[in-house]
Write an enzyme that holds these catalytic residues in place. Structure first.
Site, PDB file in Angstrom:
ATOM      1  N   GLU A 153       0.933  -0.991  -0.572  1.00  0.00           N
ATOM      2  CA  GLU A 153      -0.221  -0.022   0.423  1.00  0.00           C
ATOM      3  C   GLU A 153       0.949   1.077  -0.476  1.00  0.00           C
ATOM      4  O   GLU A 153       0.534   2.624  -0.881  1.00  0.00           O
ATOM      5  CB  GLU A 153      -1.001  -0.071   1.198  1.00  0.00           C
ATOM      6  CG  GLU A 153      -1.636  -1.328   1.198  1.00  0.00           C
ATOM      7  CD  GLU A 153      -2.768  -0.885   0.010  1.00  0.00           C
ATOM      8  OE1 GLU A 153      -2.941  -0.126  -0.991  1.00  0.00           O
ATOM      9  OE2 GLU A 153      -3.332  -1.646  -0.434  1.00  0.00           O
ATOM     10  N   ASP A 184       3.989  -4.521  -5.783  1.00  0.00           N
ATOM     11  CA  ASP A 184       4.391  -5.573  -5.417  1.00  0.00           C
ATOM     12  C   ASP A 184       6.021  -5.387  -5.480  1.00  0.00           C
ATOM     13  O   ASP A 184       6.575  -5.903  -4.592  1.00  0.00           O
ATOM     14  CB  ASP A 184       4.218  -6.554  -6.797  1.00  0.00           C
ATOM     15  CG  ASP A 184       2.698  -7.152  -5.909  1.00  0.00           C
ATOM     16  OD1 ASP A 184       2.070  -7.055  -5.349  1.00  0.00           O
ATOM     17  OD2 ASP A 184       1.692  -7.889  -7.035  1.00  0.00           O
TER      18      ASP A 184
END
Ligand SMILES: [Zn+2]
Length: 430
Positions: free
Chosen positions: A275, A356
């Site tokens: 995030e 990621d």
């Protein structure tokens, strides 16, 4: 048949047909065997359940989009748009108020039509697969709050757009664009602190191992993190998630309570790192900029069609008006909107890979991120092998398997270093 009617009808049918083909192809992928990577997390029963859930959701999606299409076509060709216009005009309201009533009625009609589908989705489908935690009371309160917000926030901006196009002259589209930009930024600004708490409870994460680990990770990135919040996602669904909203001092990270309950501290840090990756890589900012530019294009094009008699004739209208023009242009815009949404999905999937990568590089480990993704797909009964066309049209996130394979190819250096040492090597935040 009217030229505009042909374009709009063609676009509606084409979009429907393409989605239907993607749905059918996706249903066919459900016969495939469970991919190797998921053997340890999905037992045969869980896998069967995830296939059944996907099948149910796709079929339900086909049903809703078919009903939506039929309702629009019937309303359109039965002269519904003109009937509503004549009815509202007869009330003799102020022109702006007439426009707001017209558009408001159409939106309300749409909301009423989708209500039974929402009820079925929540209380029958989600219930059957054990996800639903929404009580009828919460459902009704959500509905009331949603309508109230639409009225309080949407009302003034709609009035402004109608007034600007009515009285703003040739540059009306520019003024509308500026007004909408301010409005978007305003909503972004108040969403974390004012809108979201209307629907969920946000409590600061309690001191403990998880909090300590998150704080030291954020420090290692010199990332100013005021507070980490736990959101009571379990109020509506047992599905889990995490998200990041707002900017500046209002930025807020929220972990669903359901996520915290099911994941290890390492996994939660990885999810949080992902995030923060979105924020650090400026994905949130890019999203806002793209939507503002998109609004500019829409208002510019809109200004060229607002007084086009042909567009009004396509909907059997007796009167030309700004407010009906807004609705009809929205429909004429369908094919462009469809393409834009595909482009936005492509960008979004790229951003997911980047977040990621950020998470893996900054936490210097792949395992927890991969474990978290596997558990998330098991717990949320995700479709593990969706059809590429379906992904291309609908997925904002890459399929989990692609993400896992992508993560496995990210080099991890110095995994043995502690987070404290890391802060010295990473340097200034980007
Ligand atoms: Zn993401």
């Amino acid at each position: 048949m009217n030229f505009y009617a042909v374009i709009i009808l063609g676009a509606l049918l084409l979009e429907y047909g393409l989605s239907l083909i993607a749905d059918i192809l996706n249903l066919r992928t459900l016969n495939e065997a469970l991919p190797e990577e998921f053997r340890e997390v999905f037992d045969p029963e869980a896998y069967r359940k995830s296939q059944e859930y996907t099948r149910t959701r796709i079929r339900f999606g086909i049903l809703t989009s078919t009903v939506d299409l039929l309702v629009i076509l019937i309303f359109w060709f039965a002269g519904g748009f003109n009937w509503l216009d004549v009815t509202v005009r007869a009330w003799g309201l102020h022109p702006i108020l007439t426009g707001m009533t017209y558009i408001g009625s159409l939106l309300l009609l749409k909301a009423i039509l989708s209500l039974p589908f929402n009820i079925y989705s929540t209380f029958v489908i989600e219930q059957r697969f054990g996800f639903n935690k929404t009580t009828p009371r919460t459902f009704i309160l959500d509905l009331i709050k949603g309508l109230g917000l639409a009225f309080i926030l949407g009302g003034p901006i709609l009035a402004a757009v109608l007034a600007l196009f009515e009285y703003g002259g040739g540059n009306a589209w520019l003024y509308c664009w500026m007004a909408s930009t301010l409005f978007t930024l305003f909503v972004q600004f108040i969403a974390p602190t004012w809108i979201m708490p209307l629907f969920n409870k946000f409590t600061p994460l309690q001191p403990g191992e998880l909090r300590d680990r998150i704080v030291s990770y954020a420090k290692s990135l010199q990332f100013g993190l005021q507070d980490i919040f736990v959101m009571d996602g379990s109020k509506r669904s047992s599905k889990s998630n995490a998200f990041f909203t707002g900017f500046g001092k209002h930025k807020r990270i929220a972990l669903f309570d359901t996520l915290i309950a099911k994941h290890t501290v390492d996994e939660l840090v990885a999810v949080l790192a992902h995030e923060i990756g979105h924020y650090k890589k400026k994905h949130i900012l890019q999203g806002i900029v793209i939507s503002i530019l998109h609004m500019g294009v829409i208002f510019f094009l809109l200004s060229h069609f607002l007084n086009d008699r042909g567009l009004f004739e396509a909907f059997f209208m007796q009167h030309v008006s700004v407010y009906a023009g807004l609705i009809f242009f929205g429909m004429l815009y369908t094919p462009i909107e469809f393409i834009v949404s595909i482009l936005l999905h492509i960008i979004s999937r790229k951003h997911e890979f980047e977040a990621d990568r950020f998470a893996v590089e900054t936490t210097r480990t792949r395992g927890p991120m991969i474990d978290a993704l596997k558990k998330l797909s098991r717990d949320n009964l995700s479709h593990v092998s969706p059809h590429p066309l379906y992904v291309f049209l609908n997925y904002s996130h890459p399929p989990v398997l692609e993400r896992i394979r992508h993560i496995q190819n990210i080099p991890v250096n110095g995994a043995e270093r502690t987070l404290l040492e890391e802060s010295a090597t990473i340097g200034q935040p980007r």
